[in-house]
Design an enzyme around this catalytic site. Sequence first.
Site, short mmCIF file in Angstrom:
data_model
loop_
_atom_site.label_atom_id
_atom_site.label_comp_id
_atom_site.label_asym_id
_atom_site.label_seq_id
_atom_site.Cartn_x
_atom_site.Cartn_y
_atom_site.Cartn_z
N ASN A 1 0.80 -1.39 0.13
CA ASN A 1 0.04 0.06 -0.11
C ASN A 1 0.82 1.21 0.10
O ASN A 1 1.41 1.67 0.86
CB ASN A 1 -0.95 -0.10 1.13
CG ASN A 1 -1.70 1.22 1.26
OD1 ASN A 1 -2.00 1.92 0.40
ND2 ASN A 1 -2.44 1.56 2.56
N LYS A 3 -0.13 4.26 -0.34
CA LYS A 3 -0.68 5.32 0.35
C LYS A 3 -0.70 6.69 -0.51
O LYS A 3 -0.76 6.59 -1.86
CB LYS A 3 -0.47 5.58 1.78
CG LYS A 3 -0.34 4.46 2.78
CD LYS A 3 -0.18 4.79 4.19
CE LYS A 3 -0.25 3.59 5.06
NZ LYS A 3 -0.16 3.81 6.41
N HIS A 79 -9.66 0.64 5.18
CA HIS A 79 -8.33 0.86 5.82
C HIS A 79 -8.52 1.60 6.92
O HIS A 79 -9.39 2.35 6.76
CB HIS A 79 -7.42 1.27 4.86
CG HIS A 79 -5.87 1.37 5.22
ND1 HIS A 79 -5.55 2.21 6.33
CD2 HIS A 79 -4.78 0.48 5.02
CE1 HIS A 79 -4.20 1.99 6.57
NE2 HIS A 79 -3.87 1.26 5.88
N GLU A 81 -7.21 4.06 8.03
CA GLU A 81 -6.94 5.66 7.90
C GLU A 81 -8.13 6.25 6.98
O GLU A 81 -8.66 7.31 7.39
CB GLU A 81 -5.75 5.75 7.03
CG GLU A 81 -4.37 5.53 7.61
CD GLU A 81 -3.18 5.45 6.72
OE1 GLU A 81 -2.12 5.27 7.32
OE2 GLU A 81 -3.43 5.20 5.33
N GLU A 156 -5.35 -5.33 11.06
CA GLU A 156 -4.26 -4.24 11.21
C GLU A 156 -4.93 -3.51 12.67
O GLU A 156 -5.56 -2.64 12.64
CB GLU A 156 -4.18 -3.27 10.13
CG GLU A 156 -5.61 -2.96 9.53
CD GLU A 156 -5.49 -1.55 8.75
OE1 GLU A 156 -4.45 -1.26 8.22
OE2 GLU A 156 -6.57 -0.84 8.71
N GLY A 162 1.96 2.72 12.04
CA GLY A 162 2.94 4.16 11.88
C GLY A 162 3.77 4.39 13.35
O GLY A 162 4.36 5.42 13.41
N SER A 199 2.79 -1.43 11.13
CA SER A 199 4.32 -1.28 11.37
C SER A 199 5.08 -2.47 10.99
O SER A 199 6.27 -2.90 11.67
CB SER A 199 4.62 -0.93 12.85
OG SER A 199 4.03 0.31 13.20
#
Length: 224
Positions: A1, A3, A79, A81, A156, A162, A199
């Site tokens: 990904n 991003k 996702h 985010e 996730e 992150g 991560s």
Amino acid sequence: NWKLHPSSEAEAIKLARASDAKNVVICPPFPYLPTVRKTLRHAALGAQDVFWEEQGPYTGEVSPAILKNFGARYAIIGHSERRAWLHETDSMISEKVRTALMAGLRVVLCVGESKEVRRKGLAAAQRFIAAQLKQDLKYLNSKSYALSSKLVVAYEPIWAIGTGRPDKPEEAAAMARFIKKLLTARYALPAPKVLYGGSVTSANARRIFSQGEIDGALVGGASL
């Protein structure tokens, strides 16, 4: 990904060539789909999102048919985010899953719990994930095998993304095992696949993959 990276087509080509291997899916930003498709020889092409309608007054959205026309075989849906920054709900995500699967795309469905939930223990996190999957897959049932066989779940944990501090491999494996049992019982999937995201780097990937229940990784920033 990938991003929101990279910033140029030349960089996208370079990244695609470096990651072009079997059993890899590359998900660039939408504008790079045609370029990356031409570059790849072994890896599959995926999208970072997809909409739940094929046409209509939906400014800024991209349909499954458009993605397929540009060579995408996979789509990431839900996702963390997008859930956080764009306030995507489980109801919206379930519509995306249904439409993408019906269109023939393979779906990478992302689920994961917050730090507040995880602090209550692994069992609490599993209950949260079970509820999330129930909502996100509400259009599937045990008779939807042809569709659900195109589904991959990416676990996730939000608190790990992150941060540079992934979940403990054994606990990530326990969650993967839990998700597989749930998918088998609820949707009759004989061999569901579960990825780990949060991560993941080249330094810790070997420890994560050493857990037999984990079938792969959803790699974010480290994929660059």
